[in-house]
Design an enzyme around this catalytic site. Sequence first.
Site, PDB file in Angstrom:
ATOM      1  N   ARG A 199      48.985  45.197  34.484  1.00  9.34           N
ATOM      2  CA  ARG A 199      47.538  45.138  34.889  1.00  9.34           C
ATOM      3  C   ARG A 199      47.490  44.253  36.287  1.00  9.34           C
ATOM      4  O   ARG A 199      47.904  43.371  36.466  1.00  9.34           O
ATOM      5  CB  ARG A 199      46.629  44.010  33.825  1.00  9.34           C
ATOM      6  CG  ARG A 199      45.316  43.893  34.217  1.00  9.34           C
ATOM      7  CD  ARG A 199      45.101  42.576  35.083  1.00  9.34           C
ATOM      8  NE  ARG A 199      43.800  42.073  35.165  1.00  9.34           N
ATOM      9  CZ  ARG A 199      43.344  41.105  36.123  1.00  9.34           C
ATOM     10  NH1 ARG A 199      44.265  40.567  36.895  1.00  9.34           N
ATOM     11  NH2 ARG A 199      42.107  40.805  36.174  1.00  9.34           N
ATOM     12  N   ASP A 201      46.585  42.720  39.759  1.00  9.22           N
ATOM     13  CA  ASP A 201      45.282  41.960  39.809  1.00  9.22           C
ATOM     14  C   ASP A 201      45.022  42.166  41.242  1.00  9.22           C
ATOM     15  O   ASP A 201      45.488  42.496  42.145  1.00  9.22           O
ATOM     16  CB  ASP A 201      46.206  40.365  39.995  1.00  9.22           C
ATOM     17  CG  ASP A 201      44.962  39.361  40.138  1.00  9.22           C
ATOM     18  OD1 ASP A 201      44.184  39.256  39.357  1.00  9.22           O
ATOM     19  OD2 ASP A 201      45.028  38.431  41.156  1.00  9.22           O
ATOM     20  N   GLU A 243      42.791  46.213  38.584  1.00  5.59           N
ATOM     21  CA  GLU A 243      41.428  45.295  38.671  1.00  5.59           C
ATOM     22  C   GLU A 243      40.942  45.628  39.894  1.00  5.59           C
ATOM     23  O   GLU A 243      41.539  45.026  41.071  1.00  5.59           O
ATOM     24  CB  GLU A 243      41.906  43.722  38.364  1.00  5.59           C
ATOM     25  CG  GLU A 243      40.350  43.232  38.365  1.00  5.59           C
ATOM     26  CD  GLU A 243      40.653  41.879  39.303  1.00  5.59           C
ATOM     27  OE1 GLU A 243      39.688  40.860  38.861  1.00  5.59           O
ATOM     28  OE2 GLU A 243      41.370  41.552  39.844  1.00  5.59           O
ATOM     29  N   ASP A 310      37.139  36.246  33.056  1.00  5.73           N
ATOM     30  CA  ASP A 310      36.483  35.813  34.260  1.00  5.73           C
ATOM     31  C   ASP A 310      34.821  35.775  34.157  1.00  5.73           C
ATOM     32  O   ASP A 310      34.563  36.049  32.736  1.00  5.73           O
ATOM     33  CB  ASP A 310      36.729  36.741  35.607  1.00  5.73           C
ATOM     34  CG  ASP A 310      38.030  36.765  35.954  1.00  5.73           C
ATOM     35  OD1 ASP A 310      38.900  35.446  35.961  1.00  5.73           O
ATOM     36  OD2 ASP A 310      38.742  37.580  36.313  1.00  5.73           O
TER      37      ASP A 310
HETATM   38  C1  NOJ Z   1      41.642  38.203  39.564  1.00  4.88           C
HETATM   39  C2  NOJ Z   1      41.616  37.503  38.041  1.00  4.88           C
HETATM   40  O1  NOJ Z   1      41.197  38.098  37.078  1.00  4.88           O
HETATM   41  C3  NOJ Z   1      41.160  35.954  38.350  1.00  4.88           C
HETATM   42  O2  NOJ Z   1      41.277  35.412  37.074  1.00  4.88           O
HETATM   43  C4  NOJ Z   1      41.836  35.403  39.335  1.00  4.88           C
HETATM   44  O3  NOJ Z   1      41.170  34.080  39.574  1.00  4.88           O
HETATM   45  C5  NOJ Z   1      42.055  36.314  40.475  1.00  4.88           C
HETATM   46  N1  NOJ Z   1      42.198  37.567  40.440  1.00  4.88           N
HETATM   47  C6  NOJ Z   1      43.046  35.582  41.457  1.00  4.88           C
HETATM   48  O4  NOJ Z   1      44.141  36.104  40.890  1.00  4.88           O
END
Ligand code: NOJ
Length: 543
Positions: A199, A201, A243, A310
Amino acid sequence: MLELLWYKNAVIYSLDLETFRDGNGDGTGDFDGLFNKLDYLHALGVDTIWLAPFQITPNKDNGYDIADFYGVDPRHGSSGDFVNFMHKANQLGLRVIIDLVVNHTSDQHPWFIESRSSKDNPKRNWYVWSDEKPSDWDEGMVFPGVQKATWTLDKKSKSYYFHRFYDFMPDLNTDNPEVREEITRIMGYWLQLGVSGFRMDAVPFVLESPAPGDQEPVMHFEYLKEMRAFLQWRKGDAVLLGEANVLPEESKNYFGEDGEGIHLMFNFFVNQYTFYALATADIKPLIEALLATKEIFPKSQWAYFLRNHDELDLGRLTDEQRQKVFERFGPEEQMQLYQRGIRRRLAPMLGNRQQLELAYSLMFALPGTPVIRYGDEIGMGDDLTLKERDAVRTPMQWTRDKNAGFSKADKLVHPVIGEGFYSYTHTNVEAQRRDQGSLLNWTTDLIRLRKECPEIGLGDWQILDTRFNSILCMSYQWKERKLFTWHNFSEKAQEVIITAEEAGSTRLIDVFNNIESVADEKGNHTILLEAYGYRWFRAPSSV
Ligand code: NOJ
């Protein structure tokens, strides 16, 4: 042979080791704890586990601040424990994907310590520096209200480093070929240890070349192709799940103009309009979002989710639409975050079982790969006294025993929810396992059902007109198989009609209840939808 692409019909379960299960009793979840819960996940029916970052970290951003990509943080166990876990997961037929966090590192990473040590250090260009204070130093923050800048002065080398996220997470310079080579080494390492992919980021930020000042950043979409190619040389069926909360027209760049870019992307766009539909019962914008993201390549795939670790990001809605979702799901200021989102779990947000089932049924019926979040299968709540996104990161509630059966320690990494309806004494796996009608048993059935409907992930789909603004009807076709789903977003029961001609059959089987509908003499099937009701029907000739 698209059906051989495992990710087209996978059901992904996302969890954070830290809060899943503590095996050694020190208050933090670990691989040993997860090892002993693999049977639970297997029985739930999911087939892929997405693990949040577990590498060595100062843990100031829930592990997304990594200080060494090649090991397991001692709080979670050892590399040996990781391999044991992988072995058992594979034995049970479970795949594992892990976070690949390469937009940035922790400021404690030895690379950054070297990079900031002097301007001529060999690692200097591994990060993004500016001698002058950039004019846009306080623009483009991902966490507005909490984060104050994107360029921060490093007192040691007297220049500014770029950080898209918090100031303790400096951005890696992915334009630097040495950094790219290191990233392939990281991917290669974990692939060799058996993971089925990553996944990825913060994809847009990995691809951008940030420049100080107001210039538009250049995006290197070709880098995704490079990564995919590497991944596939090393492990043919490994995937990247991105993401990237981007507009539909931009998402094409990520999948690649020939479909040779990223394999899967979270559909943030549809996610936001799903919540809008749940809040208002108006499904028009949701239909538009689905159609806007319809055209993708046969080997590409959307991943659908409701909530993640998140905030629920509503940044793509208009101000008016966002306000409506806030009013319904996050009316208090403490429920909102970063001026765009809601920091609550799904169950307390929706507040009733019917709408929860509706939301889950819809997510599993969307044309892609469903991703569920630990604890949502039992309807866990949130703890708004915790800071920022920690509200939705409380320990998994296994039993009504001390600490929800998560840990035997006296002090925990995050407190368990011990009060109210969502308290572990009331909401837990053990209790729900015993209760035939529980959300856990319902979710288990839903997962099984989804697996019997491969046309959802593989087939062509259409939206059928129901003549109601609040009822979404979708049809899916894969080879001979044909499926129809209806979701009623309103609190009013309704009857909808589908003709035998549209359905391609005078008989339809309700796959949830195994009840048959036979068309009347006019050739109509009449489908009753309760308040927030949902029905899935299959044309029997198509099994
Ligand atoms: C996306 C992640 O889902 C989040 O939790 C994180 O704070 C940021 N990227 C930075 O890595």
